[in-house]
Design an enzyme around this catalytic site. Structure first.
Site, PDB file in Angstrom:
ATOM      1  N   THR A   1       4.828  11.385   7.615  1.00 30.10           N
ATOM      2  CA  THR A   1       5.008  11.336   9.069  1.00 30.10           C
ATOM      3  C   THR A   1       6.409  11.778   9.486  1.00 30.10           C
ATOM      4  OG1 THR A   1       5.260   9.730  10.875  1.00 30.10           O
ATOM      5  CG2 THR A   1       5.483   8.864   8.678  1.00 30.10           C
ATOM      6  N   ASP A   2       6.512  12.287  10.704  1.00 28.61           N
ATOM      7  CA  ASP A   2       7.841  12.644  11.241  1.00 28.61           C
ATOM      8  C   ASP A   2       8.680  11.392  11.529  1.00 28.61           C
ATOM      9  OD1 ASP A   2       6.489  11.690  13.494  1.00 28.61           O
ATOM     10  OD2 ASP A   2       7.148  13.312  14.819  1.00 28.61           O
ATOM     11  N   GLU A   3       8.046  10.210  11.490  1.00 23.85           N
ATOM     12  CA  GLU A   3       8.798   8.978  11.786  1.00 23.85           C
ATOM     13  C   GLU A   3       9.873   8.703  10.747  1.00 23.85           C
ATOM     14  OE1 GLU A   3       6.710   5.611  13.287  1.00 23.85           O
ATOM     15  OE2 GLU A   3       5.041   6.845  13.940  1.00 23.85           O
TER      16      GLU A   3
ATOM     17  N   LYS B   1       7.200   4.747   4.427  1.00 23.75           N
ATOM     18  CA  LYS B   1       6.765   6.139   4.279  1.00 23.75           C
ATOM     19  C   LYS B   1       7.916   6.988   3.724  1.00 23.75           C
ATOM     20  CE  LYS B   1       3.224   7.689   5.270  1.00 23.75           C
ATOM     21  NZ  LYS B   1       1.911   7.769   4.572  1.00 23.75           N
TER      22      LYS B   1
ATOM     23  N   TYR C   1       5.441  -0.015  26.641  1.00 20.51           N
ATOM     24  CA  TYR C   1       6.632  -0.685  26.100  1.00 20.51           C
ATOM     25  C   TYR C   1       7.896  -0.188  26.823  1.00 20.51           C
ATOM     26  CZ  TYR C   1       3.729  -1.849  21.959  1.00 20.51           C
ATOM     27  OH  TYR C   1       2.752  -2.310  21.099  1.00 20.51           O
TER      28      TYR C   1
ATOM     29  N   THR D   1       0.824  -1.219   0.000  1.00 25.39           N
ATOM     30  CA  THR D   1       0.000   0.000   0.000  1.00 25.39           C
ATOM     31  C   THR D   1       0.856   1.266   0.000  1.00 25.39           C
ATOM     32  OG1 THR D   1      -1.964  -0.990   0.968  1.00 25.39           O
ATOM     33  CG2 THR D   1      -1.594   1.336   1.447  1.00 25.39           C
TER      34      THR D   1
ATOM     35  N   ASP E   1       9.835  -4.263  25.216  1.00 24.53           N
ATOM     36  CA  ASP E   1       9.904  -3.108  24.321  1.00 24.53           C
ATOM     37  C   ASP E   1       9.665  -3.519  22.866  1.00 24.53           C
ATOM     38  OD1 ASP E   1      10.214  -0.496  23.627  1.00 24.53           O
ATOM     39  OD2 ASP E   1      12.238  -0.278  24.441  1.00 24.53           O
TER      40      ASP E   1
ATOM     41  N   LEU F   1      -1.209   4.390  20.665  1.00 25.68           N
ATOM     42  CA  LEU F   1      -1.053   4.571  22.115  1.00 25.68           C
ATOM     43  C   LEU F   1      -2.289   5.180  22.795  1.00 25.68           C
ATOM     44  CD1 LEU F   1       0.990   4.456  24.574  1.00 25.68           C
ATOM     45  CD2 LEU F   1       1.314   6.883  24.147  1.00 25.68           C
TER      46      LEU F   1
ATOM     47  N   TYR G   1       7.271   0.242   8.679  1.00 25.18           N
ATOM     48  CA  TYR G   1       6.302   1.321   8.395  1.00 25.18           C
ATOM     49  C   TYR G   1       7.024   2.610   8.003  1.00 25.18           C
ATOM     50  CZ  TYR G   1       3.352   5.353   9.410  1.00 25.18           C
ATOM     51  OH  TYR G   1       2.702   6.569   9.334  1.00 25.18           O
ATOM     52  N   SER G   2       7.944   3.070   8.857  1.00 21.80           N
ATOM     53  CA  SER G   2       8.542   4.385   8.577  1.00 21.80           C
ATOM     54  C   SER G   2       9.442   4.327   7.350  1.00 21.80           C
ATOM     55  CB  SER G   2       9.273   4.938   9.797  1.00 21.80           C
ATOM     56  OG  SER G   2      10.165   3.997  10.330  1.00 21.80           O
TER      57      SER G   2
HETATM   58  P1  NAD Z   1      -5.572   4.699   9.458  1.00 19.65           P
HETATM   59  O1  NAD Z   1      -4.833   3.411   9.581  1.00 19.65           O
HETATM   60  O2  NAD Z   1      -6.520   5.105  10.521  1.00 19.65           O
HETATM   61  O3  NAD Z   1      -6.395   4.721   8.083  1.00 19.65           O
HETATM   62  C1  NAD Z   1      -5.849   4.293   6.886  1.00 19.65           C
HETATM   63  C2  NAD Z   1      -6.970   4.253   5.853  1.00 19.65           C
HETATM   64  O4  NAD Z   1      -6.401   3.870   4.590  1.00 19.65           O
HETATM   65  C3  NAD Z   1      -8.053   3.231   6.169  1.00 19.65           C
HETATM   66  O5  NAD Z   1      -9.333   3.789   5.934  1.00 19.65           O
HETATM   67  C4  NAD Z   1      -7.790   2.088   5.217  1.00 19.65           C
HETATM   68  O6  NAD Z   1      -8.931   1.351   4.870  1.00 19.65           O
HETATM   69  C5  NAD Z   1      -7.219   2.839   4.028  1.00 19.65           C
HETATM   70  N1  NAD Z   1      -6.353   1.998   3.200  1.00 19.65           N
HETATM   71  C6  NAD Z   1      -5.329   1.194   3.608  1.00 19.65           C
HETATM   72  N2  NAD Z   1      -4.784   0.568   2.552  1.00 19.65           N
HETATM   73  C7  NAD Z   1      -5.450   1.001   1.454  1.00 19.65           C
HETATM   74  C8  NAD Z   1      -5.332   0.728   0.074  1.00 19.65           C
HETATM   75  N3  NAD Z   1      -4.412  -0.120  -0.391  1.00 19.65           N
HETATM   76  N4  NAD Z   1      -6.182   1.351  -0.775  1.00 19.65           N
HETATM   77  C9  NAD Z   1      -7.113   2.221  -0.322  1.00 19.65           C
HETATM   78  N5  NAD Z   1      -7.282   2.508   0.988  1.00 19.65           N
HETATM   79  C10 NAD Z   1      -6.451   1.909   1.855  1.00 19.65           C
HETATM   80  O7  NAD Z   1      -4.440   5.794   9.237  1.00 19.65           O
HETATM   81  P2  NAD Z   1      -4.333   7.271   9.828  1.00 19.65           P
HETATM   82  O8  NAD Z   1      -3.801   7.211  11.196  1.00 19.65           O
HETATM   83  O9  NAD Z   1      -5.598   7.984   9.542  1.00 19.65           O
HETATM   84  O10 NAD Z   1      -3.171   7.850   8.902  1.00 19.65           O
HETATM   85  C11 NAD Z   1      -3.473   8.482   7.654  1.00 19.65           C
HETATM   86  C12 NAD Z   1      -2.175   8.939   7.016  1.00 19.65           C
HETATM   87  O11 NAD Z   1      -1.502   9.851   7.886  1.00 19.65           O
HETATM   88  C13 NAD Z   1      -1.190   7.810   6.736  1.00 19.65           C
HETATM   89  O12 NAD Z   1      -0.579   8.063   5.494  1.00 19.65           O
HETATM   90  C14 NAD Z   1      -0.175   7.920   7.868  1.00 19.65           C
HETATM   91  O13 NAD Z   1       1.085   7.445   7.455  1.00 19.65           O
HETATM   92  C15 NAD Z   1      -0.170   9.416   8.101  1.00 19.65           C
HETATM   93  N6  NAD Z   1       0.178   9.827   9.461  1.00 19.65           N
HETATM   94  C16 NAD Z   1      -0.458   9.282  10.549  1.00 19.65           C
HETATM   95  C17 NAD Z   1      -0.141   9.725  11.830  1.00 19.65           C
HETATM   96  C18 NAD Z   1      -0.842   9.164  13.058  1.00 19.65           C
HETATM   97  O14 NAD Z   1      -0.460   9.515  14.175  1.00 19.65           O
HETATM   98  N7  NAD Z   1      -1.875   8.349  12.917  1.00 19.65           N
HETATM   99  C19 NAD Z   1       0.843  10.705  12.009  1.00 19.65           C
HETATM  100  C20 NAD Z   1       1.468  11.242  10.877  1.00 19.65           C
HETATM  101  C21 NAD Z   1       1.116  10.804   9.613  1.00 19.65           C
HETATM  102  P1  TYD Z   2       2.044   4.510  18.466  1.00 22.62           P
HETATM  103  O1  TYD Z   2       0.760   5.149  18.849  1.00 22.62           O
HETATM  104  O2  TYD Z   2       2.048   3.135  17.929  1.00 22.62           O
HETATM  105  O3  TYD Z   2       2.748   5.516  17.456  1.00 22.62           O
HETATM  106  P2  TYD Z   2       4.276   5.510  16.872  1.00 22.62           P
HETATM  107  O4  TYD Z   2       4.948   4.269  17.247  1.00 22.62           O
HETATM  108  O5  TYD Z   2       3.972   5.577  15.444  1.00 22.62           O
HETATM  109  O6  TYD Z   2       4.914   6.715  17.455  1.00 22.62           O
HETATM  110  O7  TYD Z   2       3.011   4.541  19.746  1.00 22.62           O
HETATM  111  C1  TYD Z   2       3.333   5.752  20.388  1.00 22.62           C
HETATM  112  C2  TYD Z   2       4.327   5.430  21.478  1.00 22.62           C
HETATM  113  O8  TYD Z   2       3.693   4.623  22.460  1.00 22.62           O
HETATM  114  C3  TYD Z   2       5.517   4.638  20.988  1.00 22.62           C
HETATM  115  O9  TYD Z   2       6.686   5.059  21.707  1.00 22.62           O
HETATM  116  C4  TYD Z   2       5.179   3.203  21.368  1.00 22.62           C
HETATM  117  C5  TYD Z   2       4.374   3.383  22.638  1.00 22.62           C
HETATM  118  N1  TYD Z   2       3.350   2.339  22.883  1.00 22.62           N
HETATM  119  C6  TYD Z   2       3.328   1.659  24.107  1.00 22.62           C
HETATM  120  O10 TYD Z   2       4.163   1.900  24.992  1.00 22.62           O
HETATM  121  N2  TYD Z   2       2.374   0.701  24.300  1.00 22.62           N
HETATM  122  C7  TYD Z   2       1.456   0.394  23.360  1.00 22.62           C
HETATM  123  O11 TYD Z   2       0.616  -0.514  23.576  1.00 22.62           O
HETATM  124  C8  TYD Z   2       1.471   1.110  22.113  1.00 22.62           C
HETATM  125  C9  TYD Z   2       0.477   0.819  21.024  1.00 22.62           C
HETATM  126  C10 TYD Z   2       2.433   2.086  21.931  1.00 22.62           C
END
Ligand code: NAD
Ligand code: TYD
Length: 337
Positions: free
Chosen positions: A125-127, A154, A207, A100, A272, A190, A150-151
């Site tokens: 993402t900042d990741e 991205k 973690y 994806t 962790d 989280l 994941y990162s």
């Molecule tokens: P999410 O996992 O809640 O939603 C992802 C959506 O994409 C879902 O509706 C899923 O059905 C759809 N999807 C997945 N694969 C697909 C495919 N192949 N075709 C069409 N649709 C598909 O994600 P989110 O947390 O809303 O994140 C949205 C975007 O923001 C992502 O690109 C993520 O990398 C970025 N982002 C997220 C965060 C965060 O904290 N959640 C932070 C920074 C950036």
């Molecule tokens: P997460 O929400 O998965 O975002 P990201 O890893 O993309 O930053 O996790 C945020 C932080 O919380 C990360 O340091 C991992 C930690 N974490 C826990 O300690 N326990 C948990 O069950 C989850 C899901 C995350």
């Protein structure tokens, strides 16, 4: 303005769709979403009857579908949210993130190139910067050192998108936001996981030592920033979007327990995450300078709203936590001790 939004049934995408359709009748949205475990049409109930809204159930990797949508609908812009968005899932099963996040992004970029879509916002993402040592903050020129599948996916998709600007002059803009929180977030990340476990008096799995630092951004602030970049950003540029609120995970978890009136004895330190980034920190000076955007929601206020939303929507939580969620939860947490 006609927008093709990908991933509009997810957490941030649905907040964006609700927001842009709620601000008047000058915007219409085609929402292309595969409805993976993270996609949920319930998130869009408030706009499902809006005359400017169309849902298309499909995969961004499906080239013929993406091409026909772009040629039939002629969107003014694509805003690309769709992704496999969770680090832990990408560690348990890396393959879907590459399909994806990389192939899907490639498919959209090819449609932008072939059909001359006027604007393409790539939500990232900042990741991608990996762990950033204190006291530094990553600006948009900071090296990319992603740690998880994941990162890495991205970071790869950001570079692919930017290459379409450099090579083909496609109108690409990239945003890199910090950790989002707010209503409708799937309880694997989280904050929603800890809120929902706390409300059910279940253990809160932290973690490692829980001293990893994340910058927290309220989802509506993120959506406003994406709108600002869509309207005012410069093509070929990257824009960081931070919440200006860095906190250790343990502090976040303690605030959730205090706000829900639950005891700290629910905190359980577990093994962790492999490759766990210790600290994310980013500078949002550029987006402020170029578009005037700044985050507005204070963490304590955003967290209180978020907790209230989860308390008020037990049926939404019950539905998303059924079925596949139990399998995932067991896979991710069973062997962590
Ligand atoms: P999410 O996992 O809640 O939603 C992802 C959506 O994409 C879902 O509706 C899923 O059905 C759809 N999807 C997945 N694969 C697909 C495919 N192949 N075709 C069409 N649709 C598909 O994600 P989110 O947390 O809303 O994140 C949205 C975007 O923001 C992502 O690109 C993520 O990398 C970025 N982002 C997220 C965060 C965060 O904290 N959640 C932070 C920074 C950036
Ligand atoms: P997460 O929400 O998965 O975002 P990201 O890893 O993309 O930053 O996790 C945020 C932080 O919380 C990360 O340091 C991992 C930690 N974490 C826990 O300690 N326990 C948990 O069950 C989850 C899901 C995350």
């Amino acid at each position: 303005m006609k927008l093709l939004v990908t991933g509009g049934a997810g957490f941030i995408g649905s907040a964006f769709v609700r927001r842009v359709l709620g601000t008047g009748d000058r915007v219409s949205v085609i929402n292309l979403d595969k409805l993976t475990y993270a996609g949920n049409l319930d998130n869009l109930t408030p706009v499902s009857q809006h005359p400017g809204y169309r849902f298309v159930h499909g995969d961004i990797c499906d080239g013929p579908l993406v091409n026909s949508l772009v040629t039939d609908e002629r969107p003014d812009a694509i805003v690309h949210f769709a992704a496999e968005s969770h680090v832990d899932r990408s560690i348990l099963s890396p393959e879907p993130v590459f399909d994806t996040n990389l192939r899907g992004t490639f498919t959209l970029l090819e449609a932008v190139r072939r059909h001359h879509v006027p604007r393409y916002v790539h939500v990232s993402t900042d990741e991608v910067y990996g762990s950033v040592d204190a006291p530094h903050e990553a600006d948009e020129t900071y090296p990319l050192r992603p740690s998880s599948p994941y990162s890495a996916s991205k970071a790869g998709s950001d570079l692919l998108a930017l290459s379409y600007f450099t090579t083909f002059r496609c109108p690409v803009l990239v945003t890199r936001a910090s950790n989002n929180y707010g209503p409708y977030q799937f309880p694997e990340k989280l904050i929603p996981l800890m809120i929902s476990n706390a409300l059910e008096d279940r253990p809160l799995p932290v973690y490692g030592d829980g001293l990893q630092v994340r910058d927290w951004l309220y989802v509506d602030d993120h959506c406003r920033a994406v709108e600002a970049v869509l309207a005012k950003g410069r093509e070929g540029e990257v824009y960081n979007i931070g919440g200006n609120r860095a906190l250790p995970n343990l502090e976040v978890v303690r605030q959730i327990l205090a706000a829900t009136g639950k005891p700290e004895t629910l905190i359980t330190h577990v093994a962790d995450r492999p490759g766990h980034d210790r600290r994310y920190a980013l500078s949002s000076d550029k987006i402020l300078r170029e578009t005037g955007w700044a985050s507005e929601v204070q963490f304590e206020d955003g967290l209180a709203c978020t907790i209230r939303w989860y308390q008020d929507n037990p049926e939404w939580v019950r539905r998303v936590k059924s079925g596949e969620y139990h399998e995932y939860y067991a896979r991710n947490y069973a062997n962590r001790g």
